[in-house]
Scaffold this motif. Structure first.
Motif, PDB file in Angstrom:
ATOM      1  N   PHE A 165      -4.070   1.147  -2.147  1.00  0.00           N
ATOM      2  CA  PHE A 165      -3.763   0.477  -3.406  1.00  0.00           C
ATOM      3  C   PHE A 165      -5.072   0.068  -4.056  1.00  0.00           C
ATOM      4  O   PHE A 165      -5.981  -0.405  -3.385  1.00  0.00           O
ATOM      5  CB  PHE A 165      -2.884  -0.753  -3.194  1.00  0.00           C
ATOM      6  N   GLU A 166      -5.153   0.244  -5.368  1.00  0.00           N
ATOM      7  CA  GLU A 166      -6.323  -0.189  -6.120  1.00  0.00           C
ATOM      8  C   GLU A 166      -6.075  -1.592  -6.662  1.00  0.00           C
ATOM      9  O   GLU A 166      -5.245  -1.787  -7.546  1.00  0.00           O
ATOM     10  CB  GLU A 166      -6.625   0.773  -7.274  1.00  0.00           C
ATOM     11  N   VAL A 167      -6.791  -2.555  -6.090  1.00  0.00           N
ATOM     12  CA  VAL A 167      -6.670  -3.943  -6.502  1.00  0.00           C
ATOM     13  C   VAL A 167      -7.466  -4.134  -7.790  1.00  0.00           C
ATOM     14  O   VAL A 167      -8.621  -3.721  -7.885  1.00  0.00           O
ATOM     15  CB  VAL A 167      -7.206  -4.880  -5.396  1.00  0.00           C
ATOM     16  N   LEU A 168      -6.850  -4.755  -8.784  1.00  0.00           N
ATOM     17  CA  LEU A 168      -7.526  -5.045 -10.046  1.00  0.00           C
ATOM     18  C   LEU A 168      -8.407  -6.278  -9.884  1.00  0.00           C
ATOM     19  O   LEU A 168      -7.957  -7.306  -9.370  1.00  0.00           O
ATOM     20  CB  LEU A 168      -6.510  -5.305 -11.154  1.00  0.00           C
ATOM     21  N   VAL A 169      -9.656  -6.162 -10.330  1.00  0.00           N
ATOM     22  CA  VAL A 169     -10.602  -7.275 -10.289  1.00  0.00           C
ATOM     23  C   VAL A 169     -11.075  -7.506 -11.721  1.00  0.00           C
ATOM     24  O   VAL A 169     -11.726  -6.643 -12.311  1.00  0.00           O
ATOM     25  CB  VAL A 169     -11.794  -6.969  -9.354  1.00  0.00           C
ATOM     26  N   PHE A 170     -10.742  -8.677 -12.270  1.00  0.00           N
ATOM     27  CA  PHE A 170     -11.045  -8.983 -13.661  1.00  0.00           C
ATOM     28  C   PHE A 170     -12.338  -9.779 -13.769  1.00  0.00           C
ATOM     29  O   PHE A 170     -12.612 -10.646 -12.941  1.00  0.00           O
ATOM     30  CB  PHE A 170      -9.906  -9.792 -14.292  1.00  0.00           C
ATOM     31  N   GLY A 171     -13.081  -9.521 -14.846  1.00  0.00           N
ATOM     32  CA  GLY A 171     -14.291 -10.279 -15.129  1.00  0.00           C
ATOM     33  C   GLY A 171     -13.973 -11.692 -15.569  1.00  0.00           C
ATOM     34  O   GLY A 171     -12.860 -11.970 -16.028  1.00  0.00           O
ATOM     35  N   PRO A 172     -14.932 -12.605 -15.465  1.00  0.00           N
ATOM     36  CA  PRO A 172     -14.687 -14.017 -15.789  1.00  0.00           C
ATOM     37  C   PRO A 172     -14.438 -14.280 -17.268  1.00  0.00           C
ATOM     38  O   PRO A 172     -13.907 -15.327 -17.626  1.00  0.00           O
ATOM     39  CB  PRO A 172     -15.971 -14.714 -15.328  1.00  0.00           C
ATOM     40  N   LEU A 181       0.868  -1.171   0.000  1.00  0.00           N
ATOM     41  CA  LEU A 181       0.000   0.000   0.000  1.00  0.00           C
ATOM     42  C   LEU A 181       0.906   1.222   0.000  1.00  0.00           C
ATOM     43  O   LEU A 181       2.031   1.179   0.511  1.00  0.00           O
ATOM     44  CB  LEU A 181      -0.904  -0.003   1.227  1.00  0.00           C
ATOM     45  N   TYR A 182       0.406   2.328  -0.558  1.00  0.00           N
ATOM     46  CA  TYR A 182       1.237   3.516  -0.770  1.00  0.00           C
ATOM     47  C   TYR A 182       0.579   4.758  -0.180  1.00  0.00           C
ATOM     48  O   TYR A 182      -0.636   4.893  -0.208  1.00  0.00           O
ATOM     49  CB  TYR A 182       1.461   3.734  -2.274  1.00  0.00           C
ATOM     50  N   ASP A 183       1.408   5.653   0.309  1.00  0.00           N
ATOM     51  CA  ASP A 183       0.954   6.958   0.817  1.00  0.00           C
ATOM     52  C   ASP A 183       1.613   8.040  -0.039  1.00  0.00           C
ATOM     53  O   ASP A 183       2.311   8.913   0.452  1.00  0.00           O
ATOM     54  CB  ASP A 183       1.336   7.101   2.298  1.00  0.00           C
ATOM     55  N   ASP A 184       1.379   7.951  -1.346  1.00  0.00           N
ATOM     56  CA  ASP A 184       2.102   8.789  -2.304  1.00  0.00           C
ATOM     57  C   ASP A 184       1.219   9.775  -3.066  1.00  0.00           C
ATOM     58  O   ASP A 184       1.694  10.457  -3.975  1.00  0.00           O
ATOM     59  CB  ASP A 184       2.848   7.906  -3.308  1.00  0.00           C
ATOM     60  N   GLY A 185      -0.071   9.843  -2.721  1.00  0.00           N
ATOM     61  CA  GLY A 185      -0.955  10.745  -3.449  1.00  0.00           C
ATOM     62  C   GLY A 185      -1.091  10.396  -4.922  1.00  0.00           C
ATOM     63  O   GLY A 185      -1.394  11.252  -5.742  1.00  0.00           O
ATOM     64  N   SER A 186      -0.840   9.131  -5.264  1.00  0.00           N
ATOM     65  CA  SER A 186      -0.905   8.633  -6.658  1.00  0.00           C
ATOM     66  C   SER A 186       0.076   9.346  -7.584  1.00  0.00           C
ATOM     67  O   SER A 186      -0.144   9.431  -8.787  1.00  0.00           O
ATOM     68  CB  SER A 186      -2.330   8.737  -7.223  1.00  0.00           C
ATOM     69  N   GLU A 187       1.170   9.841  -7.030  1.00  0.00           N
ATOM     70  CA  GLU A 187       2.153  10.553  -7.838  1.00  0.00           C
ATOM     71  C   GLU A 187       3.158   9.620  -8.507  1.00  0.00           C
ATOM     72  O   GLU A 187       3.821  10.010  -9.459  1.00  0.00           O
ATOM     73  CB  GLU A 187       2.887  11.574  -6.969  1.00  0.00           C
ATOM     74  N   VAL A 188       3.273   8.393  -8.020  1.00  0.00           N
ATOM     75  CA  VAL A 188       4.258   7.455  -8.544  1.00  0.00           C
ATOM     76  C   VAL A 188       3.565   6.458  -9.460  1.00  0.00           C
ATOM     77  O   VAL A 188       2.543   5.871  -9.095  1.00  0.00           O
ATOM     78  CB  VAL A 188       4.965   6.708  -7.390  1.00  0.00           C
ATOM     79  N   ILE A 189       4.104   6.254 -10.654  1.00  0.00           N
ATOM     80  CA  ILE A 189       3.579   5.233 -11.562  1.00  0.00           C
ATOM     81  C   ILE A 189       4.156   3.888 -11.120  1.00  0.00           C
ATOM     82  O   ILE A 189       5.373   3.687 -11.120  1.00  0.00           O
ATOM     83  CB  ILE A 189       3.929   5.547 -13.020  1.00  0.00           C
ATOM     84  N   ILE A 190       3.260   2.980 -10.720  1.00  0.00           N
ATOM     85  CA  ILE A 190       3.688   1.677 -10.225  1.00  0.00           C
ATOM     86  C   ILE A 190       3.880   0.697 -11.368  1.00  0.00           C
ATOM     87  O   ILE A 190       4.835  -0.055 -11.407  1.00  0.00           O
ATOM     88  CB  ILE A 190       2.658   1.148  -9.206  1.00  0.00           C
TER      89      ILE A 190
END
Length: 137
Positions: A92-99, A64-73
């Motif tokens: 952190f935004e967890v990616l959830v993929f469709g089936p 998890l990050y405390d970066d204000g979304s300034e860093v491209i992960i």
């Protein structure tokens, strides 16, 4: 003095999106350290699939990050989803993929998970572990 995880903000249930869609699910942990915010080395969680008795992400921590979304992960422009830098809220935004996603590596497992949160300070001491149970369906 160990860091303290004060709150976890994550859903209890995540519903898979339709077909080939993808959604982002924001996960946030509020962490404090009596030695100050600069003493926090890292915050994250492990995802344990209860039904299969296995860890996801090859057993590695999901940071998890405390970066204000300034860093491209991840390229081209994927950031953490954190709203404000250096506020003690690690996200952190967890990616959830469709089936319907044709790529087997991009399939989101369904079932019951324990998300196991921890924080570490600069002296490599860990917070108490915080568990969050989540169901993906």
């Amino acid at each position: 003095i160990i860091p303290q995880i004060e709150t976890i903000m994550a859903p209890d249930t995540i519903f898979l999106p339709d077909s080939r869609s993808v959604i982002f699910q924001l996960v946030t942990a509020t962490v404090k350290d009596a030695n100050g915010p600069s003493d926090i080395r890292g915050v994250g969680f492990f995802s344990y699939h209860v039904d299969e008795s296995t860890f996801l992400n090859e057993g590695n921590i999901i940071n998890l990050y405390d970066d204000g979304s300034e860093v491209i992960i991840y390229e081209p422009n994927f950031t953490s989803g954190d709203e404000v830098a250096n506020d003690g809220e690690y996200s952190f935004e967890v990616l959830v993929f469709g089936p319907g996603n044709p790529n087997p590596a991009l399939k989101t497992k369904t079932g019951t998970f324990n998300w196991i949160f921890e924080a570490m300070d600069m002296a490599n001491t860990y917070s108490d572990t915080v568990f969050h149970r989540i169901i993906v369906q």
